[in-house]
Motif scaffolding. Structure first.
Motif, PDB file in Angstrom:
ATOM      1  N   ARG A   7       0.816  -1.216   0.000  1.00 55.98           N
ATOM      2  CA  ARG A   7       0.000   0.000   0.000  1.00 55.98           C
ATOM      3  C   ARG A   7       0.850   1.268   0.000  1.00 55.98           C
ATOM      4  O   ARG A   7       0.344   2.351  -0.306  1.00 55.98           O
ATOM      5  CB  ARG A   7      -0.946   0.004   1.210  1.00 55.98           C
ATOM      6  CG  ARG A   7      -2.059  -1.031   1.087  1.00 55.98           C
ATOM      7  CD  ARG A   7      -2.888  -1.116   2.350  1.00 55.98           C
ATOM      8  NE  ARG A   7      -3.976  -2.076   2.217  1.00 55.98           N
ATOM      9  CZ  ARG A   7      -3.840  -3.388   2.379  1.00 55.98           C
ATOM     10  NH1 ARG A   7      -2.652  -3.897   2.692  1.00 55.98           N
ATOM     11  NH2 ARG A   7      -4.873  -4.194   2.228  1.00 55.98           N
TER      12      ARG A   7
ATOM     13  N   SER B  80      -0.267   0.386  -5.622  1.00 54.20           N
ATOM     14  CA  SER B  80      -1.518   0.829  -4.987  1.00 54.20           C
ATOM     15  C   SER B  80      -2.129   2.066  -5.613  1.00 54.20           C
ATOM     16  O   SER B  80      -3.302   2.365  -5.385  1.00 54.20           O
ATOM     17  CB  SER B  80      -1.259   1.115  -3.505  1.00 54.20           C
ATOM     18  OG  SER B  80      -0.384   2.227  -3.361  1.00 54.20           O
TER      19      SER B  80
ATOM     20  N   ASP C 120      -5.871   3.690  -0.312  1.00 53.54           N
ATOM     21  CA  ASP C 120      -6.503   2.490   0.231  1.00 53.54           C
ATOM     22  C   ASP C 120      -7.762   2.819   1.020  1.00 53.54           C
ATOM     23  O   ASP C 120      -8.746   2.081   0.955  1.00 53.54           O
ATOM     24  CB  ASP C 120      -5.507   1.750   1.133  1.00 53.54           C
ATOM     25  CG  ASP C 120      -6.016   0.371   1.531  1.00 53.54           C
ATOM     26  OD1 ASP C 120      -6.178  -0.487   0.644  1.00 53.54           O
ATOM     27  OD2 ASP C 120      -6.265   0.157   2.738  1.00 53.54           O
TER      28      ASP C 120
END
Length: 328
Positions: free
Chosen positions: A177, A183, A190
């Motif tokens: 992440r 990501s 996220d």
């Protein structure tokens, strides 16, 4: 959108049976009517086999194409990191298999648009896992807004302040992440999709948005401070702040109307309505599998019994908002 053939029961295959599927989503596929999880895939075959064994899944693969081509699998859940969402979605759609893809839909709005166009080209259903909109707590908030419980909404103020090791982030083997190539950005990419999708769900189309995004100290080189501002078509103004390099744990959204205010956390269980100096609280039980209400709706959609609970157009809007907040 019609399927190439009628589905009487949704027989799922998961691409990316990692940590997010252990409790949040995976078990729910066998708890929903007319739904069964029959196959899982992970590039690490030993981990795929272990997952299948522990969860009672009959088939496992270490190759996504093999799962997609399995004739017994008629729907695909894509739960990999965002980098792989577009590729696997396009492969599944081309094979005629409807797709339920994790949030964020993909890395950016341009990628999301390509996914939407592929679904239209192949005439195959595509739904996005913005699952909070199906949970009882957020259904309650939506019903309060629809009933004008706080009058006409004027302003939304959101704060998400967390340390870098926030416990809101699902465990994973690697810290992907914090790698923008995987990501799309840092922790903002996220967590913010949950929040921005709800704003779209509550207030509709955004007509203007902008933001600031910078690295205030993350050793990973990702932006850990983001602010965003939205003007919705209905006149509602949104101001949001996300910071992932502070000691505080703050998670609060306030929807302010001309007759009162609704306050709630995005990752909690209490909704408070404040009107004329009085507060009314609603407490919600924790869900054992947070995606189960959404999966129920997606199954009905894939079976032709209900509409799409979150279509590509809606998910593209949240991707566009994130892009506008973080562009340099």
């Amino acid at each position: 959108m019609l399927e190439r053939k009628d589905i009487q029961e949704v027989k799922w295959g998961i691409i990316g049976c990692g940590d997010v599927t252990e409790k949040k989503s995976g078990p729910a596929f066998n708890k929903v009517a007319d739904s069964t999880l029959i196959a899982v895939m992970r590039r690490d075959g030993a981990k795929a086999k272990d997952y299948a064994t522990r969860h009672g899944v009959s088939k496992w693969y270490d190759n996504a194409n093999q799962l997609i081509d399995d004739p017994d699998v008629n729907a695909i859940y894509i739960a990999t990191p965002p980098l792989q969402h577009e590729d696997y979605t396009l492969r599944a759609l081309a094979a005629g298999k409807p797709v339920y893809v994790e949030k964020p839909m993909t890395l950016n709005a341009a990628s999301a648009i390509r996914m939407k166009e592929a679904a239209e080209k192949h005439k195959v259903k595509l739904s996005v896992a913005h699952y909070r909109r199906a949970q009882p707590m957020f259904l309650k908030i939506k019903s309060l807004l629809d009933a004008k419980a706080i009058g006409t909404v004027k302003l939304v103020q959101l704060q998400m302040l967390q340390p870098e090791n926030s416990n809101l982030i699902a465990d994973s083997d690697t810290n992907w992440r914090l790698d923008p190539t995987i990501s799309g950005g840092g922790l903002f990419h996220d967590l913010a999709p949950h929040q921005l999708d709800l704003m779209i769900h509550f207030f509709g189309e955004a007509v203007k948005s902008s933001g600031i995004s910078l690295n205030q100290g993350s050793p990973h080189g990702v932006d850990d401070m983001v602010t965003g501002h939205i003007l919705f078509k209905n006149g509602v103004v949104f101001n949001g702040s996300w910071c992932f390099s502070v000691a505080e744990h703050v998670d609060i959204c306030e929807i302010i109307g001309n007759e009162g205010k609704i306050s709630f956390p995005m990752f909690g269980n209490k909704v408070t309505i404040s009107k004329s100096g009085d507060d009314e609280e609603f407490i919600f039980d924790a869900l054992p599998h947070v995606q189960q209400p959404m999966i129920e709706q997606v199954v009905k959609y894939f079976l032709g019994k209900a509409g799409n609970p979150c279509d590509a157009d809606q998910a593209i809007q949240s991707m566009q908002l994130m892009d506008s907040f973080t562009k340099k």
